[in-house]
Motif scaffolding. Structure first.
Motif, PDB file in Angstrom:
ATOM      1  N   ALA A  34      -5.336  -6.228   3.522  1.00 51.93           N
ATOM      2  CA  ALA A  34      -6.133  -5.002   3.610  1.00 51.93           C
ATOM      3  C   ALA A  34      -5.897  -4.298   4.943  1.00 51.93           C
ATOM      4  CB  ALA A  34      -7.610  -5.312   3.428  1.00 51.93           C
ATOM      5  N   MET A  64      -4.551  -0.625   5.411  1.00 53.12           N
ATOM      6  CA  MET A  64      -5.250   0.398   6.178  1.00 53.12           C
ATOM      7  C   MET A  64      -4.280   1.166   7.076  1.00 53.12           C
ATOM      8  SD  MET A  64      -8.749   0.046   8.409  1.00 53.12           S
ATOM      9  CE  MET A  64      -9.588  -1.094   7.365  1.00 53.12           C
ATOM     10  N   ALA A 122       0.835  -1.202   0.000  1.00 52.63           N
ATOM     11  CA  ALA A 122       0.000   0.000   0.000  1.00 52.63           C
ATOM     12  C   ALA A 122       0.866   1.247   0.000  1.00 52.63           C
ATOM     13  CB  ALA A 122      -0.925  -0.012   1.217  1.00 52.63           C
ATOM     14  N   VAL A 172      -9.788   6.255   5.676  1.00 48.53           N
ATOM     15  CA  VAL A 172     -10.536   5.196   4.999  1.00 48.53           C
ATOM     16  C   VAL A 172     -11.963   5.297   5.512  1.00 48.53           C
ATOM     17  CG1 VAL A 172     -10.826   2.713   4.684  1.00 48.53           C
ATOM     18  CG2 VAL A 172      -8.523   3.683   4.882  1.00 48.53           C
ATOM     19  N   THR A 229     -15.739   0.292   4.172  1.00 47.26           N
ATOM     20  CA  THR A 229     -14.457   0.816   3.699  1.00 47.26           C
ATOM     21  C   THR A 229     -14.428   1.201   2.222  1.00 47.26           C
ATOM     22  OG1 THR A 229     -13.673  -1.427   3.312  1.00 47.26           O
ATOM     23  CG2 THR A 229     -13.117  -0.416   5.428  1.00 47.26           C
ATOM     24  N   LEU A 248     -11.323   0.878   0.202  1.00 48.04           N
ATOM     25  CA  LEU A 248     -10.520  -0.326   0.407  1.00 48.04           C
ATOM     26  C   LEU A 248     -11.447  -1.537   0.421  1.00 48.04           C
ATOM     27  CD1 LEU A 248      -7.670  -1.435   1.142  1.00 48.04           C
ATOM     28  CD2 LEU A 248      -8.261  -1.047   3.541  1.00 48.04           C
TER      29      LEU A 248
END
Lengths: 334, 334
Positions: free
Chosen positions: A246, A250, A225, A260, A325, A266
């Motif tokens: 994920a 985050m 990310a 988020v 999200t 996401l």
DNA sequence: GGCTATAACGTTACCGCTAACGTTTTGCCT
DNA sequence: AGGCAAAACGTTAGCGGTAACGTTATAGCC
């Protein structure tokens, strides 16, 4: 520990009769059977599985091999346990140590010496499974497609991943980043393929830089990310190949000072329990764990029963779970 | 599957000599031993543990009983696996199904029929363990203090919980809420006791309403925190009896429109891996899992070796891990 | 009643390994 | 060389159960 011999002695019958009685097999009169069962119960007899197995009998035990520390696998293992108990089997688990270490050939043997069959959930694909084909051990795999000497159960990763991209596109996202999984697994490759296919099909932004390498682990997701966020033109939404990635993503997004889902949508994959409990709750694709577990157990039991099913591949449907999200691009929650 | 008999036949020795060789026992010349080992390796011989166990030998296998789905337990189990492998043992796990179901007496028997000893991590305290004393099975427990027929390993919950309260007090908090654990466990009771003791010792706000009932689960923590927040005078900090409860509490706090840690400090217990990865990272008390696992394995191996150690209780120290969820009262981060 | 089919039960052998004890070889000493 | 202890190796029995087959009771039928 009381043995079958003791039960038989007290009941005044032969060991074989006692065996037939406790195993609910024909050849014993009802009166005798009841009496034997009563005695067995009374003195607390439990069959010795080691002896059962050694003498060619069935232990009503299934073995499971998997990496317990990956959220998805351990969740799956628990479901297998429930499924097994539901059909009067017990489950014993062997937890694979970290990465690649020790081709677990002997581990399967180990479990097979105790259990009637083995369900294997490998964290990678290897051909070692193929070598087990001849050993004629009942084996069922989950999440493996490549070597199909055995029956296998798998979730429809391709369709699920398409659902994820479609959802983001529906929300107006045109520039969607993808965090890959461990591509030694077919599931990871399928999800990536779906992402790529959908991207061109829906005329979304292309570009290899939107595909960031992860490994299904939290840290990998975090770093993947970070790379996406560092892009000259970062994406407005990220699709992570699994929930754990994920979560990592985050953390990275927030560390970059973004929110988020307001600043970055996401979506994950798996729907592990944690996904619903996080804040904000993770939008994700659900794998039908209970069904997968049941299917695997049923398949295994069939093999144990000698119904040497032609190695089949059971694919179970995945499902979009909309949570918090992923929202409209540039929009506020709601 | 190749058997010891086949190895012996090829090597031109008796089965017993082969057995001695592969088990590294005296009574075999080095030349013969090497030859046997070579052959065993070549034809892929692996000892049949069922047979080993049945004939009174050792399987170099330890069994573990625990609830895999509780973050702390599964983490502990993994550590036990590592500890076991480090001393050339393998580990097999039996995952207890949900609540109380089926007094797992026969489960211990089951594992004992396969393994050399069993490590038990019960999600509650019951006296069923006591009934196993006579069966003379090597058993070590973790996190159980009450019935001590067996050696046990435990973290210093009392000292750890004191550390937690002290830390919050040091940050200026006078009104600290406590979310209890499952009080069927000694660890939960110890933590609560430490909280109460420290509260009066440090002249903090008292009151039963500051103690909110949880169960070591996420949902329990969530609901317990909700109750604390609904108080006429809510606390400024919450000490949750474990990390999982703390996660639940965090969700509740945020749902109430408050921020962690600016509006509410939070501290957990256990230091499960997730604690460090959450955002913000959870301040907590670390249980020394690797040490606990090693201690339990060592204890068990000693019992297996026949060193029937007087049932001892090994207490390992806990440690405050300062992260981001607890800050000075009314202060900003930093 | 005598014969036979079937249910009920018992015997034997064996699964793969190890403990305990018996036998052979080896090396060493006088 | 003879004697002997220790090392090296083999034999026997048994762990607790099951499969396969053998034996004895029960029942049914003409």
């Amino acid at each position: 520990m009381p043995t079958l011999a003791e039960v038989a002695k007290i009941a005044g019958v032969s060991i074989m009769t006692a065996s037939r009685a406790v195993n609910n097999r024909p050849g014993v009169s009802e009166r005798t059977r009841d009496e034997i069962m009563r005695i067995a119960d009374e003195i607390g007899y439990v069959a010795n599985r080691a002896a059962q197995k050694l003498s060619g009998g069935q232990t009503h035990l299934i073995g499971v091999i998997g990496q317990l520390y990956t959220g998805f696998t351990s969740e799956l293992v628990l479901n297998i346990g429930s499924a097994a108990r539901a059909v009067d089997y017990e489950m014993l688990v062997y937890s694979l140590p970290a990465e690649n270490r020790s081709p677990p050939g002997n581990v399967v043997d180990l479990l097979n010496q105790v259990a009637d069959g083995v369900i294997v959930i490998l964290p990678y694909e290897s051909d070692y499974l193929a070598t087990l084909t001849r050993s004629h051990i009942p084996i069922v795999t989950i999440d493996q497609t490549k070597p199909d000497p055995f029956p296998a159960v798998i979730a429809d990763n391709y369709a699920g991943a398409r659902l994820a991209v479609q959802h983001l596109a529906d929300l107006g996202h045109k520039r969607i980043g993808f965090i890959t999984g461990n591509e030694r697994l077919a599931s990871a490759r399928d999800r990536r393929r779906a992402y790529c296919d959908m991207r061109s099909q829906l005329n979304l932004d292309q570009g290899d830089d939107l595909i960031s390498k992860g490994d299904f682990q939290q840290k990998g997701g975090y770093e993947a990310a970070k790379r996406l966020l560092a892009l000259k033109r970062p994406p407005t939404a990220i699709f992570a190949a699994n929930d754990v990635s994920a979560f990592g993503a985050m953390t990275a997004i927030r560390q970059a000072g973004l929110r988020v889902p307001e600043d970055m949508s996401l979506i994950g994959f798996d729907d592990i329990p944690l996904a619903a409990q996080l804040h904000p709750a993770l939008t994700t694709i659900r794998q039908p764990l209970p069904q997968m577990a049941r299917a695997a157990v049923n398949l295994l039991l069939a093999m144990i029963a000698g119904i040497d099913a032609p190695s089949q591949l059971i694919t179970l449907p995945t499902q979009l779970i909309v949570r918090e999200t992923a929202i409209k691009i540039g929009g506020r929650v709601g």
